[in-house]
Design an enzyme around this catalytic site. Sequence first.
Site, short mmCIF file in Angstrom:
data_model
loop_
_atom_site.label_atom_id
_atom_site.label_comp_id
_atom_site.label_asym_id
_atom_site.label_seq_id
_atom_site.Cartn_x
_atom_site.Cartn_y
_atom_site.Cartn_z
N LEU A 153 -1.54 -10.06 0.04
CA LEU A 153 -1.53 -8.60 0.10
C LEU A 153 -0.15 -7.96 0.02
O LEU A 153 -0.05 -6.73 0.00
CB LEU A 153 -2.21 -8.13 1.40
N SER A 210 -0.89 -2.25 2.41
CA SER A 210 -0.80 -3.04 1.19
C SER A 210 -1.24 -2.20 0.00
O SER A 210 -2.29 -1.56 0.04
CB SER A 210 -1.69 -4.28 1.28
N ALA A 211 -0.43 -2.22 -1.06
CA ALA A 211 -0.82 -1.59 -2.32
C ALA A 211 -0.97 -2.64 -3.41
O ALA A 211 -1.22 -2.31 -4.57
CB ALA A 211 0.20 -0.54 -2.73
N HIS A 212 -0.79 -3.92 -3.05
CA HIS A 212 -0.89 -5.02 -4.02
C HIS A 212 -1.83 -6.07 -3.46
O HIS A 212 -1.62 -6.55 -2.35
CB HIS A 212 0.48 -5.66 -4.26
N GLN A 213 -2.83 -6.43 -4.24
CA GLN A 213 -3.74 -7.50 -3.84
C GLN A 213 -3.77 -8.53 -4.96
O GLN A 213 -3.84 -8.16 -6.14
CB GLN A 213 -5.15 -6.96 -3.57
#
Length: 629
Positions: free
Chosen positions: A393, A558-561
Site C-alpha cells: 500500500l 495510501s494512494a497506491h495499491q
Amino acid sequence: MVRREKQEEILLSWSRSSLRLLKMLYKCLKYLTMKEYFTQIDDNGTNPSWKALGYCGPDPELVGQSQQFRTPPVKEDSVSRKVDSCPGPLDCALLHMDSPGDAITHKLRNAGFPIPTSSINAPSSPLTLRCDAVVVGSGSGGSVVAGVLAKAGHRVIVVEKGHYHHRSELSLLEGPTMAEMYEGGGIISTDDINVMLLAGSTVGGGSTVNWSACIRTPDHVRNEWCDKLGLRLFGSKAYDDALDVVCGRMGVQSDVQEEGFNNAVLRKGCIELGYPVNNVPRNAPPDHCCGWCHLGCKSARKKSTQETWLVDLADSGNGLILPGCEVVKVLHRKMEKGVDRSTANGVIVRFGGREDFIIESKVTVVACGALNTPGLLKRSGLRNANIGKNLHLHPAVLAWGYFPPARWPEESKKSYEGGILTAMSTALASSDILLETPVMHPGMFAVATPWVSAADFRERMTRFSRTAHVFALARDKGSGTTDYPHSLTYGVDTEDEENLKRGVEAMVRILTAAGAEEVGTLHCKGERVRVGEEGRVEWLVKEVGGRGLRDGRTLVSSAHQMGSCRMGTDARAGAVSPRGEAWEVEGLFVGDTSVFATALGVNPMVTAQAIAYCTAQSILEFLGQERKL
C-alpha cells in the site's frame, strides 16, 4: 442533558481508547461527519464554511471557462469518425449500454464490430458482443493495452465500472467528484480502519484523478525484480524502450514554472537542512500549476489516459469503451481433454437494471486495479495462492506546519493552489522513505486533522489555507490481503513503522526549517508546538520517536495499491507469468499494478504503463499465433 464538555470528553476517550471497536466507531463518526460537512454544497454550489477557511471552491479561472472546453479539437485523420459528429476525443468510442437497442447496433456497426444475432431489446435473449480483446478497466494499465492493440488493428472493447466525465462537465467540487470518480466515494479503508485508501473509479482510472507524478521504475527496484526474483523483463532493453514510449506518450517533463505552497515549503525546508530535493517529473507542462487535478483536469493539460492511450483507441476506429459496466466473471473453458489449463473466451458484464450480457473475445485482459482484480479472478474460479495476497500500500503518514499570512510564503499563496506534486526529497532513501506533498481541500483536510475539542478543531480549520502538509511514503516490506469489497486487511510492518517514524521526525524538522510558526502530526492527541518556544520542537521529535504507528491512533493513508496478483517465474512465486498471462488460464492477461512483484517505493503510474506496454506486446504475439491455429 449531557453538557458539551462531557460530550467532548466522551468522544476524546473513544479516539484514544484501548478498545478497538470504540476507536473504530470514533473514526467512522469523525471521518464521515467531517467529510460530509465540509464538502456539502448548497444550490449555488458553495459551502457556508468555506469563507472562514479561506477556500475559494472550484478553480475560478477554469469554472468560468467551461464553455471553451466543450468542443475540443478532433484530428482530421481520425479513422471511422467524422469531426462534426464527435465533440470530444472519446465520444465516438463510447458505447452507453442504456441507449436504445438500435443506437447500440448503430454504434457497433460504425465501429466495425459484429452485430449481435440476438435482439438487443429482447430480455429473453441475452446480448452477446464479439471482439478480439476485452479489457476490464481503463486506468494506467488497461488503457495502454487497449490503445496498443487497437492501433495494431484488433477490435477492442474496454469495460469500465466507473462513468465517463467529459472535461467540460467537471465541477471541480470536492464532494460530488469524490462520490462520482473515486472508489467507495473517496473513503475506503482496511477492515480495522487503520489505513485509509484512495483509488480512482472512472474512465481513465487513477490517471484521471492522480497528482501527475511520473517517476520511472527505480534502478534498484528493477535490479531486485530482475536479479533476485528472476524476472528478466526488468533488466531488458524492451523494458527500457517501454519506459521511453510511455513517458513520451504522456509528455513527461520535470520543469516547474511556479511552485505551489506545499511544495515551496518542502523545498525550502530541505535546502535549509541540506537535504536533497528534486523536481518531480510530471505528465503536465511546466506552467500547469493546478491544485484541482485530483478532481479531474478541466483543461486536459494533464495527460491522463483519457488524453493519450484511450484517444489512440478511439482514433484507431477499432475500439469501444463501455462506461458504467461491471464485469462479474471471466469466462474460460477447457479446450482439450487431459489439459489442466483452460482458455479465456470472454466475460459476463452487468449493467444497471439490464440483464447480464456477454462479451466473447480471443483475449481477456483484467486491469481493474490491485483492489478489484483479485476478486474478479477468484469469482472466475482461479485458485492461485498469490491472488489477493502480497498487497502493498505504500503506507504514508503526514506532518503539518502553520504559516501565518504575515510569514513566507507570500500572503497570496494558499495551501490548495499550485501544482500538487512538483518537489520530492530522497533524504531518507536508505530507509526506503520518500518525502512528498499531498493535495488537501476542506473535506480531506477535515478528515485528517486531529480533533481534541470543538474550539481547537475550529481554530485548525480556520488555518486551512495556510497549513502545509508533507507526507512520508514507505516502500513497505509488510503486506496485506484483499477480497475487496468484502475484506481488506493490512498491518504496518515493524520495520516499516520504524522507517515511517524517521520520516515524521524529518518532516517536523523540514517544516520548522521552512519557517512554520507551529508544527504538529496527525496523532489523535493532536500535539501542536510553537516553533519559537525553546525545546518544544525537539520534544515533539522525541515524542514521535517513542511511540508506535500501528495502534490506529495516527492516520495512515495510501494512494497506491499493488502486488495482489504479483508476477512470478512460476505459479508458486506469482499469479501471472513474466508475459503478464495468468498461469492457470491461457489468453487471460493481467495489466495493472497488481502484478508488481514487490512494493515499488515511488508513484506507480509510469511503471504500471511500462509493464502494460510490455504485456501488450505479448498479447500481440498471442493473437498472431491464435490467428494461425
